[in-house]
Structures are given as C-alpha cells and as structure tokens.
Design an enzyme around this catalytic site. Structure first.
Site, mmCIF file in Angstrom:
data_model
loop_
_atom_site.group_PDB
_atom_site.id
_atom_site.type_symbol
_atom_site.label_atom_id
_atom_site.label_comp_id
_atom_site.label_asym_id
_atom_site.label_seq_id
_atom_site.Cartn_x
_atom_site.Cartn_y
_atom_site.Cartn_z
ATOM 1 N N LYS A 1 0.725 -1.349 -0.048
ATOM 2 C CA LYS A 1 -0.119 0.096 -0.041
ATOM 3 C C LYS A 1 1.159 1.087 -0.170
ATOM 4 O O LYS A 1 0.847 2.195 -0.966
ATOM 5 C CB LYS A 1 -0.872 0.114 1.503
ATOM 6 C CG LYS A 1 -1.840 -1.235 1.315
ATOM 7 C CD LYS A 1 -3.024 -0.658 2.348
ATOM 8 C CE LYS A 1 -2.414 -1.136 3.795
ATOM 9 N NZ LYS A 1 -1.863 -2.646 3.920
ATOM 10 N N VAL A 2 1.815 1.328 0.776
ATOM 11 C CA VAL A 2 2.713 2.395 1.168
ATOM 12 C C VAL A 2 3.437 2.650 -0.217
ATOM 13 O O VAL A 2 3.860 3.738 -0.794
ATOM 14 C CB VAL A 2 3.389 2.673 2.502
ATOM 15 C CG1 VAL A 2 4.210 3.873 2.638
ATOM 16 C CG2 VAL A 2 2.246 2.547 3.698
ATOM 17 N N HIS B 1 8.608 9.271 14.214
ATOM 18 C CA HIS B 1 7.851 8.228 13.899
ATOM 19 C C HIS B 1 6.398 8.935 13.545
ATOM 20 O O HIS B 1 5.345 9.110 14.102
ATOM 21 C CB HIS B 1 7.272 7.436 14.920
ATOM 22 C CG HIS B 1 6.589 6.016 14.378
ATOM 23 N ND1 HIS B 1 6.711 4.827 14.852
ATOM 24 C CD2 HIS B 1 5.573 5.772 13.556
ATOM 25 C CE1 HIS B 1 5.902 3.944 14.323
ATOM 26 N NE2 HIS B 1 5.374 4.456 13.361
ATOM 27 N N LEU B 2 6.658 9.913 12.587
ATOM 28 C CA LEU B 2 5.640 10.992 11.990
ATOM 29 C C LEU B 2 4.850 10.509 10.945
ATOM 30 O O LEU B 2 4.218 11.060 10.402
ATOM 31 C CB LEU B 2 6.265 12.252 11.829
ATOM 32 C CG LEU B 2 6.838 12.943 13.115
ATOM 33 C CD1 LEU B 2 7.314 14.379 12.644
ATOM 34 C CD2 LEU B 2 5.644 13.260 14.076
ATOM 35 N N GLY B 3 5.231 9.100 10.170
ATOM 36 C CA GLY B 3 4.759 8.795 9.027
ATOM 37 C C GLY B 3 3.165 8.907 8.915
ATOM 38 O O GLY B 3 2.513 9.490 7.969
ATOM 39 N N ALA B 4 2.429 8.848 9.907
ATOM 40 C CA ALA B 4 1.064 8.728 9.951
ATOM 41 C C ALA B 4 0.480 10.016 10.399
ATOM 42 O O ALA B 4 -0.963 10.259 10.656
ATOM 43 C CB ALA B 4 0.405 7.558 10.611
ATOM 44 N N ALA C 1 9.335 2.476 7.292
ATOM 45 C CA ALA C 1 8.556 1.079 7.656
ATOM 46 C C ALA C 1 8.499 1.065 8.883
ATOM 47 O O ALA C 1 7.898 1.241 9.840
ATOM 48 C CB ALA C 1 9.036 0.242 6.672
ATOM 49 N N ARG C 2 9.512 0.170 9.521
ATOM 50 C CA ARG C 2 9.781 -0.254 10.706
ATOM 51 C C ARG C 2 11.438 -0.414 11.150
ATOM 52 O O ARG C 2 12.015 -0.769 10.307
ATOM 53 C CB ARG C 2 9.111 -1.474 11.227
ATOM 54 C CG ARG C 2 7.732 -1.450 11.366
ATOM 55 C CD ARG C 2 7.455 -0.911 12.757
ATOM 56 N NE ARG C 2 5.776 -0.759 12.822
ATOM 57 C CZ ARG C 2 5.125 0.102 12.536
ATOM 58 N NH1 ARG C 2 5.628 1.183 11.912
ATOM 59 N NH2 ARG C 2 3.679 0.174 12.817
ATOM 60 N N GLU D 1 11.876 2.523 19.995
ATOM 61 C CA GLU D 1 11.265 4.046 20.246
ATOM 62 C C GLU D 1 10.726 4.400 21.530
ATOM 63 O O GLU D 1 10.164 3.770 22.073
ATOM 64 C CB GLU D 1 10.046 3.954 19.059
ATOM 65 C CG GLU D 1 10.642 3.805 17.654
ATOM 66 C CD GLU D 1 9.472 3.937 16.604
ATOM 67 O OE1 GLU D 1 8.288 4.081 16.976
ATOM 68 O OE2 GLU D 1 10.001 3.726 15.414
HETATM 69 N N1 LIG Z 1 6.086 5.295 9.562
HETATM 70 C C1 LIG Z 1 4.912 5.388 9.974
HETATM 71 O O1 LIG Z 1 4.106 6.017 10.444
HETATM 72 C C2 LIG Z 1 4.134 4.068 9.145
HETATM 73 C C3 LIG Z 1 2.637 4.356 8.737
HETATM 74 C C4 LIG Z 1 2.204 3.371 8.025
HETATM 75 C C5 LIG Z 1 2.792 2.165 7.833
HETATM 76 N N2 LIG Z 1 3.892 1.988 8.248
HETATM 77 C C6 LIG Z 1 4.718 0.640 7.671
HETATM 78 O O2 LIG Z 1 5.234 0.535 6.518
HETATM 79 C C7 LIG Z 1 5.294 -0.759 6.140
HETATM 80 C C8 LIG Z 1 4.324 -1.133 4.848
HETATM 81 O O3 LIG Z 1 3.143 -0.801 5.362
HETATM 82 P P1 LIG Z 1 1.983 -0.932 3.899
HETATM 83 O O4 LIG Z 1 0.644 -0.645 4.756
HETATM 84 O O5 LIG Z 1 2.390 -0.614 2.727
HETATM 85 O O6 LIG Z 1 1.974 -2.700 4.174
HETATM 86 P P2 LIG Z 1 1.628 -3.821 3.014
HETATM 87 O O7 LIG Z 1 1.213 -4.873 3.725
HETATM 88 O O8 LIG Z 1 0.566 -3.188 2.281
HETATM 89 O O9 LIG Z 1 2.824 -3.881 2.012
HETATM 90 C C9 LIG Z 1 3.964 -4.529 2.373
HETATM 91 C C10 LIG Z 1 4.544 -4.994 1.154
HETATM 92 O O10 LIG Z 1 5.941 -5.357 1.523
HETATM 93 C C11 LIG Z 1 6.099 -6.796 1.000
HETATM 94 N N3 LIG Z 1 6.934 -7.676 1.247
HETATM 95 C C12 LIG Z 1 7.088 -8.562 2.197
HETATM 96 N N4 LIG Z 1 8.061 -9.071 2.466
HETATM 97 C C13 LIG Z 1 9.040 -8.592 1.632
HETATM 98 C C14 LIG Z 1 10.310 -8.690 1.587
HETATM 99 N N5 LIG Z 1 11.000 -9.792 2.121
HETATM 100 N N6 LIG Z 1 11.012 -7.965 0.461
HETATM 101 C C15 LIG Z 1 10.335 -6.977 -0.305
HETATM 102 N N7 LIG Z 1 8.895 -6.853 0.012
HETATM 103 C C16 LIG Z 1 8.314 -7.552 0.623
HETATM 104 C C17 LIG Z 1 4.706 -7.424 0.812
HETATM 105 O O11 LIG Z 1 4.439 -8.426 -0.431
HETATM 106 C C18 LIG Z 1 3.636 -6.276 0.539
HETATM 107 O O12 LIG Z 1 3.651 -5.775 -0.728
HETATM 108 C C19 LIG Z 1 4.881 -1.487 7.376
HETATM 109 O O13 LIG Z 1 5.892 -1.684 7.953
HETATM 110 C C20 LIG Z 1 4.040 -0.498 8.210
HETATM 111 O O14 LIG Z 1 4.238 -0.910 9.692
HETATM 112 C C21 LIG Z 1 4.687 3.083 8.804
HETATM 113 O O1 LIG Z 2 1.549 1.498 12.453
HETATM 114 C C1 LIG Z 2 1.192 2.505 11.969
HETATM 115 O O2 LIG Z 2 -0.095 2.608 11.843
HETATM 116 C C2 LIG Z 2 2.171 3.471 11.812
HETATM 117 O O3 LIG Z 2 3.525 3.261 12.235
HETATM 118 C C3 LIG Z 2 1.771 5.046 12.689
HETATM 119 O O4 LIG Z 2 1.750 4.756 13.944
HETATM 120 P P1 LIG Z 2 1.142 5.929 14.906
HETATM 121 O O5 LIG Z 2 -0.162 5.738 14.831
HETATM 122 O O6 LIG Z 2 1.856 5.638 16.425
HETATM 123 O O7 LIG Z 2 1.789 7.152 14.288
#
Ligand SMILES: NC(=O)c1ccc[n+]([C@@H]2O[C@H](COP(=O)([O-])OP(=O)(O)OC[C@H]3O[C@@H](n4cnc5c(N)ncnc54)[C@H](O)[C@@H]3O)[C@@H](O)[C@H]2O)c1
Ligand SMILES: O=C(O)[C@H](O)COP(=O)(O)O
Length: 597
Positions: A204-205, A333-336, A284-285, A314
């Site tokens: 998704k992201v 951790h401001l992504g969202a 991501a993480r 964190e």
């Molecule tokens: N920083 C933030 O505030 C924030 C906000 C939203 C999401 N996130 C993080 O972003 C990441 C992605 O979220 P998403 O909603 O897009 O998830 P998602 O499940 O939609 O997408 C993850 C993708 O990673 C792929 N994947 C899995 N294993 C893999 C590997 N070994 N190599 C390459 N690709 C691989 C999957 O096939 C999938 O397409 C997650 O870790 C989520 O927790 C962080």
């Molecule tokens: O997992 C999530 O949705 C993101 O990492 C955002 O986390 P947060 O809600 O603490 O900003």
C-alpha cells in the site's frame, strides 16, 4: 475419482463496505466471537461484556481525531487520558470495556491481567500492533482491531518528504541557519530527477511512494517477491531482485513489514553490495535495518545519507550514534501524523471499536477469525493445516511475477455439499498473506484481502471413493508463475506445491514439489535437498544438536535410492544463522530452506 472446479475469485465481495462487519447472535444478549485456534493461541470463546442496558466505557490513551471521539461518545462513556504511566494505565483499565491507542502505549499482558476481565476490545488507531500483546489479548478474550488503510497516503507523503529533505540537506541547513551560520557551500544537495529509486516492498505505502517519485522524474524500480508484476508495470515500475535493487539504486526507500524474513535485512553484507553514495529512507519499521551496520556504512562512505522515521527501539536512546550522525535526518515516527490521516484513522478505529462492542466482527479484527463451534469441532485440525500450508507455500516464493495464481485442491470422500471449504480457503489466504504483509486476515475480510493483493484463488475438489468419515484426505496448495528459494518445491508442472494431511489429529506436511515427506506441522521446518546416502540424518541432527535445537520430527522422501532426496526436519527452536550456514555446508546438501510456521 472425479473432480469439480470452482473459482473463489468470482464470489469475492467487491467493496469494503460489504464486509465491514458481520453479526453473530448468541445466548443471553451478549454477542459472541469464536477465535480460531492456532498453535500459538489457546482456543477460547469470547463474550463481550457490553450489556444492552449500560453504556460501555472507552479509554482513549493517545490523542485521537475529534471525529472519532464524537462517534464514540454517541455510544459510550469516553475517557481521554493521555500520557498515562504503565501503573496508571493498569489501574484505570479495570474500569474500561475498550481502550484505543496508537504506537506509543504498551498494551502488554499486565494490562490484560489488571483489567479483571472487563477489557473486551483494544483498538489500535493505525496499522502496526507491535505494541499490543496479541497472545495475551486472545487468552483474555479480548478482541483487537486496527485501522490499516487510513494512514497509507500520509506515510507515503512522509517518505517523499524525507527523500527530498535529505537530498537537499533541509534539516541540517535549517539547524545551521538557526545557529547563526550561512553555509551555502556546505549544503549543496543532489537532484532527484533522473536518479534511480528502489522501493523495497511494493504494497500500500510502497506503491504510493513509487507513484509520487515517478512524478518527480525519478527512475523507479521495486523489489517485492510477492507483489504482482503487472500492478507494478501499470504504474511504470519494474520489479527486480533484491540484489539488483540495492546494487543499482541511488536512493532506497523501505516499505516492507517487519517479519522474521525482513528483520535486519539491511545489514553489513547487504550494505557492501550497494552503490557507493546511496541514500536510504525508512518509514516502515526500525527493525528492518541493522542500525549498528548502518552507522558503519555511513562512516565507510557506502551510505552517504539516511532519513529515518522509525527505530528499533522507540524512542531511540538520546546518545544513539545513528540519531546523532551528521548525515542522518530523523523524525519521531511521524509517518501517519497528518491532520487528515489522523481524522481518517480516528473514524476507522471508532467504527471498529463501536462495532466490536456491539458484537459485530470488524473486517479489521486482528485476532479473531470467527468459526461456528460446530464447524470448528470437526474441521479444527484441517483449519490449522490450511493456514500452515499457506504459510509454507508463500515462504517458499523467491520472485517471479508475484504471488497471483493460487490453486487449492481438497481431496475428500464427502460430497461437495457436505464439506464447506469457506473456512479452509480463508485460512489458506491468512497463511499466504500474514507472513508477508501488515494485513491481518479473518473470515470476514479474507476474500477481500486476497482480491486487494491481486491474489486469484481457484479451488478444486477431488472426490475420493471410500468412507467419508474424515472430512478431508489431503489439502494441496500450489502457487503458479513464481520462482522458489527451494527449487525442489517446484512440481513437475512448474508450480510451488505443498500438500498436507491430518494424522492422529495433527497436521502433517506430506508433499513438497514432487517429493513425499512426512513431518508434523509444529514449531518450524528445515527442508534440505541432498544426494541420498547413509548418515545424512545424523550429520544434520548433530549440527542442530550442537546449538541445542530440538528436533521434533525428521523424514526423507526420495525419487530412488542414492538419487536426490528431500529431508524435512521439524525443529522446536529457531536455529541461528551460523547453524543454518553449517547445514548448508554439509557437502551432500544441495539446497535448504528454513520455514517458520
Ligand atoms: N512510519 C509510519 O508511521 C508508518 C505508517 C504506515 C505504515 N508503516 C509501515 O510501513 C510498512 C508498509 O506498510 P503497508 O501498509 O504498505 O503494508 P503492506 O502489507 O500493504 O505492504 C507490504 C509489502 O511488503 C512486501 N514484502 C513482504 N516481505 C518482503 C520482502 N522480504 N522483501 C520485499 N517486499 C516484501 C509485501 O509483499 C507487501 O506488498 C509497514 O511496516 C508498516 O508498519 C509505517
Ligand atoms: O503502524 C502505523 O500505523 C504507523 O506506524 C503509525 O503509528 P502511529 O499511529 O503511532 O503514528
């Protein structure tokens, strides 16, 4: 023997609205959930305590958008108490039916124990549930729901913001001007246009980041062994191997979930393969990067800059070399954290929590796929088998054109009308999706989640002669058009193939590719292909024994004596990388893979 075929995809629900909730009735006016058991969860009947007569109390432990709070207030008493200490949280929780958190509050076992059985719903206003003890939640009969979609765009925008800010030294230059300096030569940046960006994880992201980076004139490639290649092509992105992505990229942006396979995936070995001067973004993480290795790569000049929103711990320690590094830009951790995303997340989670308190099972329920008890009693071991076959099959994928075409075969002596495979299909989808994504699958959202990821599940029934006492003889899962990290898992017809049966109530893996094996599906599994010869079991067993890894089961399937054989070894503990390397170094072993169940 006769076969009937149907395509599940044709029955898929097409809008999220259709499957946002499903109600169950139960006795005494209380709604009921039946979470499926897995090896790590105790089976338990969950009864929600929101009686029809009294208003439930919802504790909001971290700031939530107004729209969500208002929605909750229509249904519940709402207590907004932010920044509670762990002790304060444990005291308060005994007065609450539900709690809503973001990533900053630990909802651990102690919290569930302190609730005295009253806490029935945990709402995670966001995607990741790393801060919620899922096993403890399930054991305490507590449903966990999340809000997986509303912050996707915000996270992608933050990734792009960090990319641009890093390339132009915005944070460093800002600090310098504020310190009274005017260092125009020091902060000359690099352009994004024409540069190659590798998006690691095209979900998704990642796909939203790719779209935006294309708009900035970047050449975008992506690595994601499970994403359908045609989806990437549709937005002008080429899917490449991991090594090609990291070796050719000027910028690398991480968007995969944190899983056993992705933990510390950027490590010393992989930094060494990168183009000198690469720049890295992580929204991501934190755990996907070996942070000490990143400091070494920065100091060695392999990585020129990094921009990080997430950290292994964190908040990270204040004296962290990585955070303090001059060429690293950090955000907490401001992504969202946009107004819009937080309003969206607040509404999504408020609706899910209210629904759960009313006894509906939200499509975003994380720990409670729901199966009627009478179905569960007969199908229980097959339900476990189905999930585990899905988990095994997807972990065998290494690339190709993405996980798109999955064929499931059920062999049974029961007439098709006597065997409802809906639960089994949902569990296979759960097994296929959960190890590789941030999505949690339950019975309500299974088909929708599959469709969203471009997964086509086709089902075939093989009608066996004989007594229909047991519901199923075997289940087979095949993934077409993919490569495998264990070549022997590819069948004669070119698909990854795993097959399993239930023996004495325990799910067993009985076939991998063309090889017959027999290993109970508990703990984890090592598959080795070797030249069949005496002493192999002993050799591998003693390597595992040296590290105190307990072997639960071993079996060898071979084509013919002294030809190739596949050995399946069940292990209770996860062997270290060094131990797995030693297994790979045993001369007769041609390939091996470690699979987590
Ligand atoms: N920083 C933030 O505030 C924030 C906000 C939203 C999401 N996130 C993080 O972003 C990441 C992605 O979220 P998403 O909603 O897009 O998830 P998602 O499940 O939609 O997408 C993850 C993708 O990673 C792929 N994947 C899995 N294993 C893999 C590997 N070994 N190599 C390459 N690709 C691989 C999957 O096939 C999938 O397409 C997650 O870790 C989520 O927790 C962080
Ligand atoms: O997992 C999530 O949705 C993101 O990492 C955002 O986390 P947060 O809600 O603490 O900003």
């Amino acid at each position: 023997m006769a076969a009937t075929t149907s395509t599940a995809a044709s029955n898929l629900l097409t809008t999220k609205k259709h499957l946002s909730s499903l109600s169950l009735t139960s006795t005494n006016n209380f709604p009921a959930f039946y979470p499926l058991p897995t090896s790590s969860r105790r089976q338990r009947f969950i009864v929600l305590s929101a009686s029809l007569n009294s208003k439930p109390t919802v504790l909001i432990a971290e700031k939530l958008g107004e729209a969500g709070i208002n929605l909750l207030k229509d249904f519940a008493n709402v207590d907004c108490s932010y920044n509670l200490s762990p002790d304060e949280l444990c005291t308060k929780i005994s007065l609450c039916d539900a709690i809503i958190v973001r990533s900053g509050t630990k909802v651990n076992r102690e919290v569930f124990e302190s609730s005295g059985g009253r806490l029935k719903v945990v709402g995670r206003a966001g995607v990741g549930i790393d801060n919620v003890d899922l096993a403890a939640a399930t054991e305490h009969g507590c449903l966990v729901v999340n809000a997986p979609t509303a912050n996707t765009v915000a996270a992608a925008e933050h990734g792009i913001a960090l990319l641009a800010a890093m390339a132009r030294n915005v944070a460093q230059a800002d600090a310098s001007v504020k310190a009274g300096k005017w260092q125009r030569n020091k902060y000359v940046g690099v352009s994004l246009v024409g540069k190659t960006l590798a998006v690691m994880g095209f979900g998704k992201v990642g796909s939203e980041v790719a779209r935006r980076a294309k708009g900035l004139g970047m050449h975008v490639i992506a690595h994601d062994p499970y994403a359908p290649a045609d989806r990437a092509r549709a937005i002008g992105v080429e899917l490449v191997s991991f090594d090609e992505a990291i070796a050719t990229a000027d910028f690398i942006s991480l968007h995969m979930p944190l899983t056993p396979a992705t933990a510390k995936i950027l490590n010393d070995e992989n930094f060494a393969k990168m183009k000198k001067g690469v720049r890295i973004v992580n929204v991501a993480r934190g755990g996907v990067i070996d942070e000490d290795a990143l400091v070494r790569a920065l100091d060695a000049g392999i990585v020129t800059q990094a921009a990080l929103d997430v950290f292994t711990v964190e908040p990270p320690p204040q004296d962290s070399k990585l955070v303090q590094h001059e060429r690293v830009t950090v955000t907490p951790h401001l992504g969202a954290s946009t107004m819009e995303a937080q309003e969206g997340v607040a509404i999504e989670i408020a609706e899910a929590v209210v629904g759960a308190l009313k006894g509906e099972l939200a499509s975003t329920a994380v720990n409670a796929p729901m199966v009627p008890a009478e179905v569960l009693s007969e199908l229980k071991p097959f339900v476990e088998l189905a999930e585990k076959l899905g988990r095994l099959a997807v972990q065998l994928v290494s690339g190709g054109s993405g996980v798109k075409d999955v064929k499931v075969t059920y062999a049974s002596a029961r007439a098709p009308d006597d065997l409802d495979t809906r639960v089994l299909r949902a569990m296979i989808i759960k097994g296929l999706i959960e190890p590789i994504s941030s999505v949690f699958v339950n019975l309500v959202n299974a088909d929708f989640s599959a469709k969203q990821r471009g997964l086509r599940i086709s089902e075939e029934r093989i009608l066996l002669d004989g007594s229909p006492e047991s519901p199923l003889d075997f289940i087979q899962v095949q993934i077409a058009h993919v490569e495998s990290k264990f070549a022997s898992a590819i069948s004669e017809t070119g698909e990854i193939k795993v097959e399993g049966r239930v023996k004495d109530g325990i799910p067993h893996l009985t076939k991998v590719g063309s090889f017959e094996v027999d290993v109970s599906l508990e703990g984890s599994i090592i598959l080795c292909r070797q030249v069949d010869q005496p002493g192999m079991i002993g050799k591998v067993g003693s390597v595992l024994g040296e590290e105190n890894v307990n072997v639960s089961f071993m079996s060898v399937g071979r084509i013919a004596p002294r030809k190739q054989a596949v050995m399946a070894i069940g292990v209770d503990e996860q062997p270290s990388k060094e131990t797995l390397k030693k297994i790979g170094e045993i001369p007769a072993i041609e390939e091996f893979v470690f699979l987590k169940l």
